[in-house]
Design a protein around this motif. Structure first.
Motif, mmCIF file in Angstrom:
data_model
loop_
_atom_site.group_PDB
_atom_site.id
_atom_site.type_symbol
_atom_site.label_atom_id
_atom_site.label_comp_id
_atom_site.label_asym_id
_atom_site.label_seq_id
_atom_site.Cartn_x
_atom_site.Cartn_y
_atom_site.Cartn_z
ATOM 1 N N THR A 1 -4.412 9.370 3.332
ATOM 2 C CA THR A 1 -4.925 8.787 2.101
ATOM 3 C C THR A 1 -4.151 7.508 1.858
ATOM 4 N N ARG A 2 -4.883 6.407 1.712
ATOM 5 C CA ARG A 2 -4.260 5.090 1.555
ATOM 6 C C ARG A 2 -4.746 4.464 0.259
ATOM 7 N N THR A 3 -3.787 3.945 -0.528
ATOM 8 C CA THR A 3 -4.127 3.214 -1.744
ATOM 9 C C THR A 3 -3.565 1.806 -1.615
ATOM 10 N N ARG B 1 0.832 -1.198 0.000
ATOM 11 C CA ARG B 1 0.000 0.000 0.000
ATOM 12 C C ARG B 1 0.871 1.254 0.000
ATOM 13 N N ARG B 2 0.249 2.335 -0.404
ATOM 14 C CA ARG B 2 0.877 3.652 -0.365
ATOM 15 C C ARG B 2 0.036 4.537 0.545
ATOM 16 N N GLU B 3 0.698 5.298 1.398
ATOM 17 C CA GLU B 3 -0.010 6.200 2.305
ATOM 18 C C GLU B 3 0.590 7.592 2.226
ATOM 19 N N LYS C 1 -7.590 0.402 -4.650
ATOM 20 C CA LYS C 1 -8.654 1.141 -3.974
ATOM 21 C C LYS C 1 -8.039 2.223 -3.093
ATOM 22 N N THR C 2 -8.628 3.399 -3.146
ATOM 23 C CA THR C 2 -8.137 4.519 -2.351
ATOM 24 C C THR C 2 -9.163 4.866 -1.280
ATOM 25 N N SER C 3 -8.663 5.049 -0.065
ATOM 26 C CA SER C 3 -9.538 5.468 1.040
ATOM 27 C C SER C 3 -8.919 6.678 1.704
ATOM 28 N N ARG C 4 -9.762 7.483 2.315
ATOM 29 C CA ARG C 4 -9.281 8.695 2.997
ATOM 30 C C ARG C 4 -9.908 8.751 4.380
#
Length: 161
Positions: free
Chosen positions: A50-52, A19-21, A56-59
């Motif tokens: 913000t996490r991908t 993941r990327r944050e 899927k991206t979530s905030r």
């Protein structure tokens, strides 16, 4: 607060575990007469994560007030402190919620909730001191072998299996 007009105080990016944050901190000194209805609040803070992961991206956004002035709590410091707090949340509270199903418990009055929370914390602490990293597995093992746990707690030379 007019968050759109407040400049970013600190931003960091991390990659790992697939993941990327990105974490963004905005902080503003509260100087309005009467404050913001939080006693002793000196700063209002917004942290956006913000996490991908897997496309899927979530905030997630958290709002905080702190009693330290801007000179004593820079945005980078705030981010570090909040990440440490979230680590505690993950290590203890998440285990209490998931492994011990604390949120589903019916004890709601008197000292019952505090006593049960103390017992859960004691169990988690005990398993951590014996080197366990999976508290759910350690709890299941202790449930199957209660004599080992009693011996370890009452012995002057504790051993676990």
């Amino acid at each position: 607060m007019p968050w759109a007009q407040i400049p970013v105080g600190h931003q960091s990016r991390d990659r790992g575990h697939g993941r990327r944050e990105t974490r963004t901190v905005k902080a503003v000194t509260v100087n309005t007469p009467g404050g913001i209805l939080f006693p002793h609040a000196r700063q209002a803070v917004r942290i956006t994560r913000t996490r991908t992961a897997t496309g899927k991206t979530s905030r997630e956004t958290a709002y905080l007030t702190i009693s330290l002035p801007a000179a004593g709590a820079h945005p980078a410091d705030l981010q570090d402190w909040i990440r440490r707090e979230w680590l505690i949340e993950n290590l203890v509270h998440h285990v209490r919620d998931v492994t011990f199903r604390e949120d589903l418990h019916q004890a709601r009055t008197g000292t019952g909730p505090a006593v049960l929370a103390t017992l859960r914390n004691t169990a988690i602490g005990y398993h951590h001191t014996t080197g366990e990293t999976n508290i759910a597995r350690a709890t299941r093992r202790a449930n199957r072998r209660p004599h080992d746990l009693i011996r370890a707690v009452t012995s002057s030379n504790p051993r676990t299996q």
